[in-house]
Design a protein around this motif. Structure first.
Motif, PDB file in Angstrom:
ATOM      1  N   LYS A   1      10.371  37.651  95.812  1.00 49.71           N
ATOM      2  CA  LYS A   1      10.354  36.199  95.633  1.00 49.71           C
ATOM      3  C   LYS A   1      10.328  35.836  94.155  1.00 49.71           C
ATOM      4  O   LYS A   1      10.972  34.902  93.725  1.00 49.71           O
ATOM      5  CB  LYS A   1       9.125  35.603  96.333  1.00 49.71           C
ATOM      6  N   GLN A   2       9.560  36.612  93.404  1.00 49.00           N
ATOM      7  CA  GLN A   2       9.467  36.362  91.971  1.00 49.00           C
ATOM      8  C   GLN A   2      10.839  36.519  91.318  1.00 49.00           C
ATOM      9  O   GLN A   2      11.260  35.687  90.513  1.00 49.00           O
ATOM     10  CB  GLN A   2       8.472  37.358  91.342  1.00 49.00           C
ATOM     11  N   LEU A   3      11.545  37.559  91.729  1.00 48.44           N
ATOM     12  CA  LEU A   3      12.858  37.820  91.173  1.00 48.44           C
ATOM     13  C   LEU A   3      13.822  36.692  91.539  1.00 48.44           C
ATOM     14  O   LEU A   3      14.566  36.196  90.702  1.00 48.44           O
ATOM     15  CB  LEU A   3      13.371  39.155  91.721  1.00 48.44           C
ATOM     16  N   ALA A   4      13.756  36.271  92.784  1.00 45.53           N
ATOM     17  CA  ALA A   4      14.626  35.198  93.234  1.00 45.53           C
ATOM     18  C   ALA A   4      14.330  33.920  92.476  1.00 45.53           C
ATOM     19  O   ALA A   4      15.233  33.170  92.109  1.00 45.53           O
ATOM     20  CB  ALA A   4      14.441  34.974  94.723  1.00 45.53           C
ATOM     21  N   MET A   5      13.054  33.697  92.221  1.00 47.50           N
ATOM     22  CA  MET A   5      12.664  32.482  91.522  1.00 47.50           C
ATOM     23  C   MET A   5      13.174  32.515  90.086  1.00 47.50           C
ATOM     24  O   MET A   5      13.676  31.529  89.565  1.00 47.50           O
ATOM     25  CB  MET A   5      11.140  32.340  91.548  1.00 47.50           C
ATOM     26  N   GLU A   6      13.035  33.679  89.449  1.00 49.43           N
ATOM     27  CA  GLU A   6      13.498  33.791  88.072  1.00 49.43           C
ATOM     28  C   GLU A   6      15.002  33.597  87.979  1.00 49.43           C
ATOM     29  O   GLU A   6      15.501  32.988  87.043  1.00 49.43           O
ATOM     30  CB  GLU A   6      13.118  35.163  87.512  1.00 49.43           C
ATOM     31  N   ARG A   7      15.701  34.107  88.976  1.00 50.10           N
ATOM     32  CA  ARG A   7      17.153  33.939  88.947  1.00 50.10           C
ATOM     33  C   ARG A   7      17.537  32.488  89.098  1.00 50.10           C
ATOM     34  O   ARG A   7      18.584  32.065  88.633  1.00 50.10           O
ATOM     35  CB  ARG A   7      17.785  34.764  90.068  1.00 50.10           C
ATOM     36  N   ARG A   8      16.701  31.752  89.796  1.00 49.97           N
ATOM     37  CA  ARG A   8      17.000  30.328  89.949  1.00 49.97           C
ATOM     38  C   ARG A   8      16.641  29.559  88.692  1.00 49.97           C
ATOM     39  O   ARG A   8      17.241  28.548  88.376  1.00 49.97           O
ATOM     40  CB  ARG A   8      16.205  29.769  91.139  1.00 49.97           C
ATOM     41  N   LEU A   9      15.640  30.044  87.980  1.00 48.96           N
ATOM     42  CA  LEU A   9      15.157  29.291  86.833  1.00 48.96           C
ATOM     43  C   LEU A   9      15.932  29.586  85.560  1.00 48.96           C
ATOM     44  O   LEU A   9      16.003  28.756  84.671  1.00 48.96           O
ATOM     45  CB  LEU A   9      13.673  29.600  86.603  1.00 48.96           C
ATOM     46  N   PHE A  10      16.481  30.787  85.497  1.00 45.86           N
ATOM     47  CA  PHE A  10      17.155  31.169  84.264  1.00 45.86           C
ATOM     48  C   PHE A  10      18.664  31.156  84.452  1.00 45.86           C
ATOM     49  O   PHE A  10      19.211  31.961  85.185  1.00 45.86           O
ATOM     50  CB  PHE A  10      16.683  32.547  83.806  1.00 45.86           C
ATOM     51  N   PHE A  11      19.305  30.249  83.810  1.00 44.05           N
ATOM     52  CA  PHE A  11      20.755  30.186  83.887  1.00 44.05           C
ATOM     53  C   PHE A  11      21.266  29.396  82.700  1.00 44.05           C
ATOM     54  O   PHE A  11      20.492  28.858  81.915  1.00 44.05           O
ATOM     55  CB  PHE A  11      21.198  29.540  85.194  1.00 44.05           C
TER      56      PHE A  11
ATOM     57  N   CYS B   1      34.912  24.762  83.852  1.00 43.81           N
ATOM     58  CA  CYS B   1      35.867  24.176  82.912  1.00 43.81           C
ATOM     59  C   CYS B   1      36.384  25.192  81.902  1.00 43.81           C
ATOM     60  O   CYS B   1      37.316  24.918  81.164  1.00 43.81           O
ATOM     61  CB  CYS B   1      35.244  22.976  82.202  1.00 43.81           C
ATOM     62  N   GLY B   2      35.762  26.374  81.868  1.00 44.82           N
ATOM     63  CA  GLY B   2      36.282  27.449  81.042  1.00 44.82           C
ATOM     64  C   GLY B   2      35.892  27.390  79.580  1.00 44.82           C
ATOM     65  O   GLY B   2      36.310  28.234  78.787  1.00 44.82           O
ATOM     66  N   ARG B   3      35.071  26.427  79.216  1.00 45.71           N
ATOM     67  CA  ARG B   3      34.673  26.344  77.813  1.00 45.71           C
ATOM     68  C   ARG B   3      33.624  27.387  77.483  1.00 45.71           C
ATOM     69  O   ARG B   3      32.718  27.649  78.263  1.00 45.71           O
ATOM     70  CB  ARG B   3      34.145  24.942  77.510  1.00 45.71           C
ATOM     71  N   SER B   4      33.750  27.971  76.319  1.00 45.45           N
ATOM     72  CA  SER B   4      32.801  29.015  75.933  1.00 45.45           C
ATOM     73  C   SER B   4      31.795  28.494  74.914  1.00 45.45           C
ATOM     74  O   SER B   4      30.827  29.162  74.593  1.00 45.45           O
ATOM     75  CB  SER B   4      33.540  30.221  75.353  1.00 45.45           C
ATOM     76  N   ASP B   5      32.036  27.309  74.411  1.00 42.88           N
ATOM     77  CA  ASP B   5      31.150  26.787  73.365  1.00 42.88           C
ATOM     78  C   ASP B   5      30.188  25.727  73.886  1.00 42.88           C
ATOM     79  O   ASP B   5      29.480  25.093  73.128  1.00 42.88           O
ATOM     80  CB  ASP B   5      31.988  26.204  72.227  1.00 42.88           C
ATOM     81  N   SER B   6      30.187  25.536  75.185  1.00 43.48           N
ATOM     82  CA  SER B   6      29.359  24.459  75.728  1.00 43.48           C
ATOM     83  C   SER B   6      28.205  24.974  76.579  1.00 43.48           C
ATOM     84  O   SER B   6      27.450  24.184  77.121  1.00 43.48           O
ATOM     85  CB  SER B   6      30.227  23.518  76.563  1.00 43.48           C
ATOM     86  N   LEU B   7      28.067  26.281  76.666  1.00 42.32           N
ATOM     87  CA  LEU B   7      26.987  26.824  77.483  1.00 42.32           C
ATOM     88  C   LEU B   7      25.670  26.801  76.721  1.00 42.32           C
ATOM     89  O   LEU B   7      25.590  27.219  75.576  1.00 42.32           O
ATOM     90  CB  LEU B   7      27.313  28.259  77.915  1.00 42.32           C
ATOM     91  N   ARG B   8      24.678  26.275  77.383  1.00 44.35           N
ATOM     92  CA  ARG B   8      23.341  26.230  76.788  1.00 44.35           C
ATOM     93  C   ARG B   8      22.366  26.930  77.714  1.00 44.35           C
ATOM     94  O   ARG B   8      22.408  26.732  78.913  1.00 44.35           O
ATOM     95  CB  ARG B   8      22.896  24.785  76.576  1.00 44.35           C
ATOM     96  N   LEU B   9      21.510  27.715  77.120  1.00 45.60           N
ATOM     97  CA  LEU B   9      20.530  28.442  77.911  1.00 45.60           C
ATOM     98  C   LEU B   9      19.498  27.478  78.489  1.00 45.60           C
ATOM     99  O   LEU B   9      18.995  26.599  77.794  1.00 45.60           O
ATOM    100  CB  LEU B   9      19.825  29.467  77.021  1.00 45.60           C
ATOM    101  N   LYS B  10      19.276  27.654  79.761  1.00 43.05           N
ATOM    102  CA  LYS B  10      18.288  26.806  80.416  1.00 43.05           C
ATOM    103  C   LYS B  10      17.207  27.691  80.997  1.00 43.05           C
ATOM    104  O   LYS B  10      17.419  28.410  81.956  1.00 43.05           O
ATOM    105  CB  LYS B  10      18.967  26.019  81.543  1.00 43.05           C
ATOM    106  N   ASN B  11      16.060  27.676  80.410  1.00 40.34           N
ATOM    107  CA  ASN B  11      14.971  28.490  80.947  1.00 40.34           C
ATOM    108  C   ASN B  11      13.715  27.661  81.072  1.00 40.34           C
ATOM    109  O   ASN B  11      12.912  27.565  80.162  1.00 40.34           O
ATOM    110  CB  ASN B  11      14.733  29.737  80.104  1.00 40.34           C
TER     111      ASN B  11
END
Ligand SMILES: [Zn+2]
Length: 62
Positions: free
Chosen positions: A15-25, A45-55
């Motif tokens: 469950k912890q692993l599943a939760m982390e996978r949901r939280l970190f993207f 959209c295929g852009r490589s410069d618009s990804l931001r880490l969400k944790n």
């Protein structure tokens, strides 16, 4: 007698692993799509410069 004891520890770990996978993207700032952490570009959209880490922090719930 005969009390079946499962493996709550292993279950909790899953469950912890599943939760982390949901939280970190990564979130695309262009289209707002969620992408896996390993993504180098947005899958939508295929852009490589618009990804931001969400944790999000796994702090106490309100
Ligand atoms: Zn995008």
């Amino acid at each position: 007698m005969g009390v079946a004891i499962g493996l709550p520890i292993a279950d909790a770990a899953k469950k912890q692993l599943a939760m982390e996978r949901r939280l970190f993207f990564k979130v695309c700032m262009n289209c707002g799509s969620k992408n896996p952490l390993v993504a180098t570009r947005c899958r939508k959209c295929g852009r490589s410069d618009s990804l931001r880490l969400k944790n999000r922090q796994t702090g106490p719930k309100k």
